[in-house]
Design a protein around this motif. Sequence first.
Motif, mmCIF file in Angstrom:
data_model
loop_
_atom_site.group_PDB
_atom_site.id
_atom_site.type_symbol
_atom_site.label_atom_id
_atom_site.label_comp_id
_atom_site.label_asym_id
_atom_site.label_seq_id
_atom_site.Cartn_x
_atom_site.Cartn_y
_atom_site.Cartn_z
ATOM 1 N N HIS A 12 0.805 -1.216 0.000
ATOM 2 C CA HIS A 12 0.000 0.000 0.000
ATOM 3 C C HIS A 12 0.841 1.270 0.000
ATOM 4 O O HIS A 12 0.430 2.288 0.532
ATOM 5 C CB HIS A 12 -0.938 -0.007 1.205
ATOM 6 N N LEU A 13 1.997 1.227 -0.612
ATOM 7 C CA LEU A 13 2.864 2.400 -0.685
ATOM 8 C C LEU A 13 2.445 3.285 -1.860
ATOM 9 O O LEU A 13 1.985 2.786 -2.883
ATOM 10 C CB LEU A 13 4.321 1.974 -0.875
ATOM 11 N N PRO A 14 2.628 4.593 -1.740
ATOM 12 C CA PRO A 14 2.308 5.479 -2.858
ATOM 13 C C PRO A 14 3.264 5.245 -4.024
ATOM 14 O O PRO A 14 4.417 4.854 -3.839
ATOM 15 C CB PRO A 14 2.493 6.883 -2.289
ATOM 16 N N THR A 15 2.781 5.474 -5.216
ATOM 17 C CA THR A 15 3.600 5.294 -6.408
ATOM 18 C C THR A 15 3.528 6.533 -7.285
ATOM 19 O O THR A 15 2.595 7.330 -7.184
ATOM 20 C CB THR A 15 3.157 4.077 -7.233
ATOM 21 N N LYS A 16 4.513 6.670 -8.155
ATOM 22 C CA LYS A 16 4.564 7.743 -9.150
ATOM 23 C C LYS A 16 5.071 7.148 -10.456
ATOM 24 O O LYS A 16 5.657 6.072 -10.458
ATOM 25 C CB LYS A 16 5.536 8.849 -8.723
ATOM 26 N N CYS A 21 11.394 7.155 -18.154
ATOM 27 C CA CYS A 21 11.222 5.765 -18.582
ATOM 28 C C CYS A 21 9.767 5.295 -18.541
ATOM 29 O O CYS A 21 9.467 4.185 -18.978
ATOM 30 C CB CYS A 21 12.089 4.841 -17.733
ATOM 31 N N ASP A 22 8.865 6.118 -18.031
ATOM 32 C CA ASP A 22 7.429 5.806 -17.941
ATOM 33 C C ASP A 22 7.120 4.551 -17.125
ATOM 34 O O ASP A 22 6.132 3.882 -17.356
ATOM 35 C CB ASP A 22 6.805 5.684 -19.324
ATOM 36 N N ARG A 23 7.963 4.253 -16.180
ATOM 37 C CA ARG A 23 7.724 3.114 -15.299
ATOM 38 C C ARG A 23 7.284 3.613 -13.929
ATOM 39 O O ARG A 23 7.726 4.666 -13.473
ATOM 40 C CB ARG A 23 9.001 2.296 -15.122
ATOM 41 N N HIS A 43 18.850 7.599 -10.399
ATOM 42 C CA HIS A 43 19.856 8.586 -10.779
ATOM 43 C C HIS A 43 20.074 8.553 -12.295
ATOM 44 O O HIS A 43 20.284 9.584 -12.922
ATOM 45 C CB HIS A 43 21.159 8.301 -10.037
ATOM 46 N N ARG A 44 20.001 7.381 -12.864
ATOM 47 C CA ARG A 44 20.151 7.232 -14.319
ATOM 48 C C ARG A 44 19.083 8.023 -15.071
ATOM 49 O O ARG A 44 19.389 8.726 -16.040
ATOM 50 C CB ARG A 44 20.086 5.761 -14.681
ATOM 51 N N CYS A 45 17.854 7.924 -14.669
ATOM 52 C CA CYS A 45 16.772 8.675 -15.313
ATOM 53 C C CYS A 45 16.949 10.180 -15.087
ATOM 54 O O CYS A 45 16.666 10.980 -15.979
ATOM 55 C CB CYS A 45 15.418 8.219 -14.806
ATOM 56 N N MET A 46 17.417 10.558 -13.931
ATOM 57 C CA MET A 46 17.612 11.968 -13.649
ATOM 58 C C MET A 46 18.690 12.561 -14.564
ATOM 59 O O MET A 46 18.537 13.675 -15.061
ATOM 60 C CB MET A 46 18.015 12.176 -12.186
ATOM 61 N N THR A 47 19.742 11.813 -14.807
ATOM 62 C CA THR A 47 20.804 12.329 -15.666
ATOM 63 C C THR A 47 20.468 12.228 -17.142
ATOM 64 O O THR A 47 21.026 12.963 -17.964
ATOM 65 C CB THR A 47 22.143 11.598 -15.395
ATOM 66 N N ASN A 48 19.537 11.343 -17.508
ATOM 67 C CA ASN A 48 19.158 11.173 -18.912
ATOM 68 C C ASN A 48 17.856 11.878 -19.281
ATOM 69 O O ASN A 48 17.287 11.611 -20.335
ATOM 70 C CB ASN A 48 19.023 9.679 -19.247
ATOM 71 N N ARG A 49 17.401 12.750 -18.419
ATOM 72 C CA ARG A 49 16.156 13.471 -18.713
ATOM 73 C C ARG A 49 16.320 14.336 -19.960
ATOM 74 O O ARG A 49 17.419 14.749 -20.304
ATOM 75 C CB ARG A 49 15.712 14.294 -17.520
#
Length: 52
Positions: A12-16, A21-23, A43-49
């Motif tokens: 029951h944890l919140p998700t985003k 990557c749309d995951r 961190h990979r997604c943050m640097t590849n934004r």
Amino acid sequence: MKTLVKVHKKLHLPTKLCPVCDRPFSWRKKWEKDWDNIKYCSHRCMTNRKQV
């Protein structure tokens, strides 16, 4: 005699959704104080934004 039932609290944890990557990614303890500002799943997604 009582029976013990395992409770899965992590279901029951919140998700985003990560905008790169749309995951979906779930809340983590290390993000507890800053969850509203978290946008990327890693961190990979943050640097590849995408640079706008």
